[in-house]
Write a protein that holds these residues in place. Structure first.
Motif: not given
Length: 84
Positions: A21-28, A52-53, A83-84
């Motif tokens: 919900q914080n508008h962020m995409v995370r890569l793990w 953190e994108l 697109e990242w």
């Protein structure tokens, strides 16, 4: 709490993308040990936040890797796709 269903990279299976919900995409990075019922004391080392994108201005609802695993896409409730 994740908002969008996670997606894993088809190229290697060790990268997972999530969004919340914080508008962020995370890569793990998920090490194979995390997928093999490792003892709890080994799990923190098996899961590592890689990026953190930021770029969406509302809740991200979808994250997907391209079929070749080289690109990541995300979509939010403001009707934008990145697109990242």
């Amino acid at each position: 709490m994740p908002q969008a269903a996670p997606d894993d990279s088809p190229c290697c299976g060790e990268l997972v993308a999530t969004a919340d919900q914080n508008h962020m995409v995370r890569l793990w990075r998920i090490a194979p040990a995390a997928l093999e019922l490792a003892p709890p004391e080994e799990l923190p080392a098996a899961v590592e936040l890689r990026a953190e994108l930021r770029g969406h201005s509302s809740v991200v609802v979808v994250v997907r890797f391209s079929p070749d695993g080289r690109r990541l896409y995300s979509a939010s409730t403001e009707a934008s796709i990145r697109e990242w």
